[in-house]
Motif scaffolding. Structure first.
Motif, PDB file in Angstrom:
ATOM      1  N   TRP A   5      62.539 -24.397 -13.321  1.00 52.19           N
ATOM      2  CA  TRP A   5      62.036 -25.502 -14.396  1.00 52.19           C
ATOM      3  C   TRP A   5      60.744 -26.038 -13.378  1.00 52.19           C
ATOM      4  CZ3 TRP A   5      63.098 -27.530 -18.954  1.00 52.19           C
ATOM      5  CH2 TRP A   5      64.370 -26.853 -19.751  1.00 52.19           C
ATOM      6  N   THR A   7      59.529 -29.314 -13.677  1.00 53.78           N
ATOM      7  CA  THR A   7      60.056 -30.606 -13.851  1.00 53.78           C
ATOM      8  C   THR A   7      58.760 -31.853 -14.104  1.00 53.78           C
ATOM      9  OG1 THR A   7      60.299 -31.397 -11.668  1.00 53.78           O
ATOM     10  CG2 THR A   7      62.067 -30.044 -12.769  1.00 53.78           C
ATOM     11  N   SER A 168      60.349 -33.181  -6.126  1.00 54.08           N
ATOM     12  CA  SER A 168      59.636 -32.163  -6.707  1.00 54.08           C
ATOM     13  C   SER A 168      58.422 -31.687  -5.958  1.00 54.08           C
ATOM     14  CB  SER A 168      59.401 -32.297  -8.108  1.00 54.08           C
ATOM     15  OG  SER A 168      58.502 -33.538  -8.437  1.00 54.08           O
ATOM     16  N   LEU A 192      63.241 -29.679  -6.148  1.00 53.31           N
ATOM     17  CA  LEU A 192      62.942 -29.208  -7.408  1.00 53.31           C
ATOM     18  C   LEU A 192      61.405 -28.626  -7.363  1.00 53.31           C
ATOM     19  CD1 LEU A 192      64.792 -31.492  -9.581  1.00 53.31           C
ATOM     20  CD2 LEU A 192      65.667 -29.090  -8.981  1.00 53.31           C
ATOM     21  N   ASN A 235      67.782 -22.584  -8.144  1.00 48.87           N
ATOM     22  CA  ASN A 235      68.797 -22.682  -9.273  1.00 48.87           C
ATOM     23  C   ASN A 235      69.846 -23.550  -9.107  1.00 48.87           C
ATOM     24  OD1 ASN A 235      68.136 -18.975 -10.058  1.00 48.87           O
ATOM     25  ND2 ASN A 235      66.976 -20.930 -10.731  1.00 48.87           N
ATOM     26  N   ASN A 237      70.123 -26.058  -7.238  1.00 49.60           N
ATOM     27  CA  ASN A 237      69.562 -27.495  -7.111  1.00 49.60           C
ATOM     28  C   ASN A 237      69.424 -27.980  -8.873  1.00 49.60           C
ATOM     29  OD1 ASN A 237      69.527 -27.269  -4.510  1.00 49.60           O
ATOM     30  ND2 ASN A 237      67.247 -27.345  -4.316  1.00 49.60           N
ATOM     31  N   GLN A 238      68.968 -27.195  -9.427  1.00 53.48           N
ATOM     32  CA  GLN A 238      68.491 -27.379 -10.788  1.00 53.48           C
ATOM     33  C   GLN A 238      70.061 -27.552 -11.687  1.00 53.48           C
ATOM     34  OE1 GLN A 238      64.552 -24.838 -11.651  1.00 53.48           O
ATOM     35  NE2 GLN A 238      66.536 -24.037 -12.329  1.00 53.48           N
TER      36      GLN A 238
END
Length: 248
Positions: A5, A7, A168, A192, A235, A237-238
């Motif tokens: 992602w 973010t 991020s 992220l 993945n 963490n998401q």
């Protein structure tokens, strides 16, 4: 394979957003398209329709605070039930933002005071105001908040982590010698990805969401693991940070 992602992407900043979305989908990257005011959010949602792999985020950018009225904040709060992500919001006390400091604090405090806000993922601007931003988020118990492109003191990382905050990272950060000390301090389980595209650069051109897989070798080296391990870490963490978002 689960998508990575992005973010924090300013999708409306690209000349050809449709091409950017197509490239991202081909690269296995999903997008959080941030907005800078409620009007832009409404337009973004209308243009995107309902698509898999992309979410429109409701924002009030701190550098526009001087132009925001109480009615704009009220409009933001009215749109909260419609939103599945919030961003870009926050504080900016750099020279560019210092004149609007009081207005920024009024808006940020107003947003965080609504209990609906802290039920959603947040992407947060904190340039030059890192300590104040972390304190405000901690007081609001906003643990689903990402400090996007954090450039503040490394000494505040532990305070942010203790408050439950996330970070991020983007291609420009990974390539920056200045950011290496910060990256070494960030816990792998609080990281992220983002691009902040098109306002960052990658290989001499604006960053695109499809660039995110290229970060895997660098993160793998930083975390002393292989690329599959780095992808699995991200993945995981998401999955911890947010359930699969509802497409816009």
């Amino acid at each position: 394979m689960s998508a990575l992602w992005d973010t924090h992407c300013h999708l409306t900043g690209y000349d050809h957003p449709a091409g950017i979305m197509a490239e991202a989908a081909e690269a296995g990257v999903a997008i959080v398209a941030v907005s800078e005011d409620p009007g832009q959010y409404r337009v973004l949602r209308t243009r995107l329709g309902r698509r898999s792999g992309i979410v429109a985020a409701l924002g009030m950018h701190p550098l526009h605070a001087a132009s925001f009225t109480p009615a704009d904040l009220a409009r933001f709060l009215r749109l909260l039930p419609d939103a599945s992500w919030i961003g870009e919001i926050g504080l900016d006390f750099s020279p560019a933002g210092r004149p609007s400091r009081r207005a920024q604090l009024r808006i940020f405090e107003g947003i965080l005071s609504d209990p609906r806000t802290t039920t959603l993922p947040l992407t947060i601007h904190s340039r030059g105001a890192e300590r104040e931003t972390i304190q405000q988020l901690a007081q609001a118990r906003a643990s689903r908040a990402i400090l996007h492109w954090y450039t503040g003191p490394v000494g505040l990382v532990e305070e942010a982590v203790a408050a439950g905050l996330w970070f991020s990272v983007n291609p420009a950060m990974i390539a920056s010698a200045r950011a290496q000390r910060l990256l070494q301090k960030l816990p792998p389980d609080r990281i992220l990805l983002e691009t902040d595209g098109p306002f960052t650069r990658h290989h001499g051109r604006p960053s695109r969401p499809s660039d995110l897989p290229s970060l895997l070798p660098r993160l793998a080296a930083l975390w002393s693991m292989d690329e599959d391990g780095a992808r699995h870490r991200l993945n995981t963490n998401q999955a911890v940070f947010f359930p699969p978002p509802t497409p816009s």
